[in-house]
Every structure is written in C-alpha cells, then in structure tokens.
Design an enzyme around this catalytic site. Sequence first.
Site, PDB file in Angstrom:
ATOM      1  N   SER A 179     -28.085   0.664 -17.914  1.00 26.63           N
ATOM      2  CA  SER A 179     -29.425   0.608 -17.319  1.00 26.63           C
ATOM      3  C   SER A 179     -29.348   1.051 -15.862  1.00 26.63           C
ATOM      4  O   SER A 179     -28.990   2.196 -15.603  1.00 26.63           O
ATOM      5  CB  SER A 179     -30.004  -0.812 -17.456  1.00 26.63           C
ATOM      6  N   HIS A 205     -31.664   2.844 -20.336  1.00 27.06           N
ATOM      7  CA  HIS A 205     -33.042   2.455 -20.043  1.00 27.06           C
ATOM      8  C   HIS A 205     -33.666   3.514 -19.139  1.00 27.06           C
ATOM      9  O   HIS A 205     -33.252   3.692 -17.996  1.00 27.06           O
ATOM     10  CB  HIS A 205     -33.089   1.098 -19.333  1.00 27.06           C
ATOM     11  N   ASP A 301     -29.659  -7.213 -21.767  1.00 25.25           N
ATOM     12  CA  ASP A 301     -29.814  -6.359 -22.940  1.00 25.25           C
ATOM     13  C   ASP A 301     -28.455  -5.787 -23.346  1.00 25.25           C
ATOM     14  O   ASP A 301     -27.751  -5.205 -22.524  1.00 25.25           O
ATOM     15  CB  ASP A 301     -30.796  -5.223 -22.635  1.00 25.25           C
TER      16      ASP A 301
END
EC number: 3.1.1.61
Length: 359
Positions: A179, A205, A301
């Site tokens: 991310s 992401h 995540d």
Amino acid sequence: MADKIKVMIVDDSALVRQVVAQALASDPGIEVTDVASDPIFALQKMKVRWPDVLVIDIEMPRMDGITFLKKIMAEHPTPTVICSSLAEKGAQATFEALAAGAVSIITKPKIGLKSFLEDASNDIVQAVRSAARANLRALSASANPAINRPKLSADAMLSTGSHRALERTTDQLVAIGTSTGGTQALEAVLTRLPATAPGIVIVQHMPEKFTAMFAERLDGLCQIEVREARNGDRVLPGLALIAPGGRHMMLKRNGAQYVVDVADGPLINRHKPSVDVLFRSVAKFAGANALGIIMTGMGDDGARGMKEMHDAGAKTIAQDESSCVVFGMPKEAIKLGGVDQTMPLQQIPGAIVGYGKSC
C-alpha cells in the site's frame, strides 16, 4: 494528549481547499494550519510555519506541483499527499510525483468535484494519517480515523465451499501485497527480476484508472512483462499481473493452470482491491505452491490472508521496518504469526529469484 498533525493544503482551486479542509477537520487529531493557492504562496507561509504533511495539486500556476515537491524534498523532506486529476496527463504526472517522494494519491474528477471529495473524506483523512507516519528515508533508498466505514473481511468475496489446496507441484507463483510507499517498492523489486521469474500476482492499493498506467510504466522498466490484470488471465512465468484499481483480484484454478478472477465487490478492510482477498484465494487454490510477500503499507490488509497462506504451506516474507515507508501491514502479519522471514526491500528480489530456482 498527542500533538495534532499539522497540514497545509496547496491547490489553485478554492473549492478543493475548502472541501479537503472540511474533511480533515472531521478528525480531531488533524489540524489544517495553512492553505495556499500556489507553491509560491506556500513557500512564503512555510518560512513562518512548516507543516507536518502537505496536500498538493499537480497542475498549479507559477510553479507546478512536481517542481514544488522536488524543492521541498531537497530542502526539508516533508510527507506529501498528491491530490490529482484522473485525466491521463494528471495520472502520468502523479507517478512522477511518487518517484520524487510523494507518499500517496487522492484522485479528483473534473466534474462533480465537490460531491466526490465529500464522499472521499475518509480516504483523505486516511491518506494524511498514513503520510504523517511515513518513513521518508525509506522512500529515498496510531489513532483511528474519525470517519469509519464498515470493515468487511475477505469472506465477503471468497466462496465458502470446501477446496483442498494443491500439494506442492512445479507450478509456483508469487503473491505480493502493498500500500503506502508500494509504488516505489514494487519498482525496486520488479525491475531487478529476470525474465524467467515465477508468475506474480500483485495488489497495490491504488485508485481506479491509475493501475493501468502504473503497470505500463513498470513494463517499460522491467525484463518481465507487467500489466493490469484482466478477468481470466493466466498466471505465467515472466509475467506480473496487477489488480485493477476499484476491483478485487482472486486466484482460481482452471484445470492445470492458475488464472485470476477480477470482480467488483464491497470494500474489504476498507480497500478495493484488497490484499486479503488475493492472499486468501492464493492460500485456498495454490497452498504450498506459493510465495507470499507483504510490503510497506498502513493498516492490516493482507495480515489474515498471509496467515492463511502460511498455514496452507506457502513460504511467507514481510518487508522489514527499516525499509518500509509505513510499517503497518507487515507488522500486523508478523503479529498474527503468518510470516516466515523478514528482510529489507533490497533483498526481496533475490528471495523471489531463489524461490523460482528452488521450484
């Protein structure tokens, strides 16, 4: 009480400055201390008070955002969030900004700007909080947000039917999740892989419409082929598939082949694509035939998915704290006991190559 994160917004649109400031004001841990209509005014104000985080546009009068960012990073490195148009020109400039040291991206459309920014207020808050925690030294080599979305698990995307993971075979693959800071980290890893590297599936992401350009940019730099994943794509040696922004990507088995399933769905761990969705599908369909790598990023995540990969027999690696821009996702995966080994970013390409040779 912890000090508030001091933010300066630099954008030539008064509407953007107003709406972004309103979004940030919803978080008691963030304070917008200054706004400026262009970088020249911003630099004047920064002589008096330097912010903890900058939120800047790319296309501005008198000095563009890229030039401004490079000047800031050379003089006083400051975590910076890019607030950029979805237009192709804006997207290309955004990648230049990320290469220059920006931490993350907020996208803004040309039409319906006010309603979009209001709807994206949680993303704006998250981006600023993530930037405030960024390790800028890693780019160059924990409070909860006030606005919460329901946090769904990857169960919302994955079928619950029983499926026996494959025993170890010669069909190996690598799954990577990342991310904040991930665009730079992925470039550092993928550009060092030979054309014979194992097939790779990636969740980064990133906003919708940016992933195709990101993949195209990497493809021009790498020996392996890199492209945005399409539904039904086969996972092949020498190919890296990046999940499209705004869509989930899952691994499936089609006879003797691995393929990807690209599908819409709810936000998982407040993300789409979600690393957990990918990793848990890899655990289910590849089992011991996979290498899982979790890299820089805020939040958790991918942590549960990596634990499932580990328990299914996959080898798992987490990027170490010193080389992460934000040591969030790797930290959570380590806490769950799903990580076999931690290593600095520069060692990850070698680990992938070594894994491919051991297959």
